[in-house]
Write a protein that holds these residues in place. Sequence first.
Motif, short mmCIF file in Angstrom:
data_model
loop_
_atom_site.label_atom_id
_atom_site.label_comp_id
_atom_site.label_asym_id
_atom_site.label_seq_id
_atom_site.Cartn_x
_atom_site.Cartn_y
_atom_site.Cartn_z
N SER A 1 0.84 -1.19 0.00
CA SER A 1 0.00 0.00 0.00
C SER A 1 0.88 1.25 0.00
O SER A 1 2.05 1.21 0.40
CB SER A 1 -0.92 0.00 1.22
OG SER A 1 -0.17 0.05 2.41
N LYS B 1 1.34 5.45 0.92
CA LYS B 1 0.92 6.65 1.64
C LYS B 1 1.25 7.84 0.74
O LYS B 1 2.42 8.12 0.46
CB LYS B 1 1.63 6.77 2.98
CG LYS B 1 1.08 7.90 3.86
CD LYS B 1 1.68 7.86 5.25
CE LYS B 1 1.06 8.89 6.17
NZ LYS B 1 1.64 8.81 7.55
N GLY C 1 -3.96 1.96 0.31
CA GLY C 1 -3.15 2.97 0.96
C GLY C 1 -3.98 4.11 1.51
O GLY C 1 -5.19 3.99 1.75
#
Length: 264
Positions: free
Chosen positions: A2, A4, A56
């Motif tokens: 994922s 950010k 994310g």
Amino acid sequence: MSLKIVVCIKQVPVSNNLKIDPITKNLIRSGEQGIMNPYDKNAIEAALRLKDEWGGEIILLSMGPQDFEITLREGLAMGCDGAVLLSSRQFGGADTLATGYVLSQAIKKIGNVDLVLFGRQSVDADTSQVGPIVSEFLNWPQVTFVSELHSHSGKTITATRLLENMQQKIEFQLPAVITVRREMNEPRYPTPRNIQQSYKKDIQVWDENNLSVDPDRIGVKGSPTIVRSVWAPEKEAKSTKYLNGSADEAIRELLIELNANNLL
């Protein structure tokens, strides 16, 4: 894996009848109706598609007065997860260097960021400088004018840059900063449900006391560029010449005029 993602967005004025501070020569943004910079919507859409594919979190980041919150709400309604507004009188009057410095410090505070997205440029200043400046302060790779994101494998992404006379395919490592072209996608419209949900999401407001910033590098004090004067362009009346006769005669007359004005 994922991601950010931080998407930096800006609120730009709606009206052309803007007021200029007579001392600082900067736009007076507070109280002026604004909209999200159109290119930033493409950056948000790019982030949302990455999240749809790999999962994310997407955090919006903006710098400006408190009324910029309405633009952050619009981004949250598109599907972003959270938002940070950098708002302080000490940030006022910042040029692109001081703005990039404050944004980079905020990204460091957010922490564990994989990717920072910007729109290609803002329609009020048209500098295309803030994204690259942020990448320099973070010491991360930068990829500008991105029209496509092709693949993501671990910490590697492949992208296409659309330049004036060529396309360039480039592979880069995360974390990184990219700026997005309008050709990349068609931003989605917020659904009524997402608009409702956006007002349940948190917008954090940070000032200089929340960030590890050097007070000499923010706002007017941290801005090496200075606007010395601002003026409106003079309006000049243009004459219109009508071409008479048949189509062939009008074309010949047009060619004569163009040649006389060194346009051929």
